[in-house]
Scaffold this active site. Structure first.
Site, PDB file in Angstrom:
ATOM      1  N   SER A  73       8.869  -6.114  19.317  1.00 16.84           N
ATOM      2  CA  SER A  73       9.327  -5.815  20.663  1.00 16.84           C
ATOM      3  C   SER A  73       8.143  -5.836  21.639  1.00 16.84           C
ATOM      4  O   SER A  73       7.490  -6.870  21.759  1.00 16.84           O
ATOM      5  CB  SER A  73      10.098  -4.486  20.675  1.00 16.84           C
ATOM      6  OG  SER A  73      10.857  -4.352  21.851  1.00 16.84           O
ATOM      7  N   ASP A 129      20.611  -9.165  18.722  1.00 18.88           N
ATOM      8  CA  ASP A 129      19.742  -8.165  19.363  1.00 18.88           C
ATOM      9  C   ASP A 129      20.304  -7.813  20.747  1.00 18.88           C
ATOM     10  O   ASP A 129      20.319  -8.658  21.642  1.00 18.88           O
ATOM     11  CB  ASP A 129      18.323  -8.729  19.489  1.00 18.88           C
ATOM     12  CG  ASP A 129      17.298  -7.695  19.914  1.00 18.88           C
ATOM     13  OD1 ASP A 129      17.662  -6.740  20.622  1.00 18.88           O
ATOM     14  OD2 ASP A 129      16.120  -7.860  19.553  1.00 18.88           O
ATOM     15  N   HIS A 163      18.216  -5.291  17.044  1.00 25.72           N
ATOM     16  CA  HIS A 163      16.818  -5.042  17.442  1.00 25.72           C
ATOM     17  C   HIS A 163      16.174  -4.239  16.316  1.00 25.72           C
ATOM     18  O   HIS A 163      15.938  -3.032  16.418  1.00 25.72           O
ATOM     19  CB  HIS A 163      16.765  -4.296  18.778  1.00 25.72           C
ATOM     20  CG  HIS A 163      15.423  -4.330  19.436  1.00 25.72           C
ATOM     21  ND1 HIS A 163      14.845  -5.499  19.887  1.00 25.72           N
ATOM     22  CD2 HIS A 163      14.543  -3.347  19.715  1.00 25.72           C
ATOM     23  CE1 HIS A 163      13.666  -5.227  20.423  1.00 25.72           C
ATOM     24  NE2 HIS A 163      13.458  -3.931  20.334  1.00 25.72           N
TER      25      HIS A 163
END
Length: 185
Positions: A73, A129, A163
């Site tokens: 991320s 995601d 995610h």
């Protein structure tokens, strides 16, 4: 020679997207769309901090071309930006569920200059995601292929992954590390 992993933690800071509540973050995030304003000063400062860690490892005897940056991320975004702006030649970048920050600051057409114009990049993304949509990963990989040797950019997606991470993704990361940090005799 063994492999050393240096895992650094994000500092705690107020994040605009989180109603200015403090949370671990490399830089401020104002929005999660491709046209959201970016924290240029924060991104550049975070990259300088990582570059200082690279410099320290080089001083400790680790050749920079034996260093792979990687993250998830925001950490993946920071790894990409740092690798593309450092003066140290790196072994590669692992960028998981992320995007390229400050993408407009790079050449709009054509390759970047510098020591990492041929850097190997493994970019991975879950196709489900909800936080950093896979479209961000696709846009990033296309930008990377226009900036560095496109043959060195690998983009892998994982069906049903949100995610997060998966065993399949971690095996791909392991193979990338094994390939780009081979044992030294």
């Amino acid at each position: 020679m063994s492999v050393v992993f240096i895992l650094i933690s994000r500092p705690v800071m107020p994040v605009s997207l989180n109603m200015n509540m403090s949370m671990p973050s490399w830089f401020d995030i104002t929005g999660l769309s491709p046209d959201s304003q970016e924290d240029e000063a924060g991104i550049k400062q975070a990259a300088e901090n990582v570059k200082a860690l690279i410099d320290q490892e080089v001083k400790n005897g680790i050749p920079s071309n034996r260093i792979i940056l990687g993250g998830f991320s925001q950490g993946g975004a920071l790894s990409l930006y740092t690798a593309l702006t450092t003066h140290q030649k790196l072994a590669g970048v692992v960028a998981l569920s992320c995007w390229l920050p400050l993408r407009a600051s790079f050449p709009q057409q054509g390759p970047i200059g510098g020591v990492n114009k041929d850097i190997p990049v493994l970019q991975c993304h879950g196709d489900c995601d909800p936080l950093v949509p896979v479209m961000f990963g696709s846009l990033t990989v296309e930008k990377l292929k226009s900036m560095i040797n496109p043959a060195n950019v690998t983009f892998k997606t994982y069906s049903g992954m949100m995610h997060s991470s998966s065993l399949e993704e971690m095996m791909d990361v392991k193979q990338f590390i094994d390939k780009h940090l081979p044992p030294i005799d």
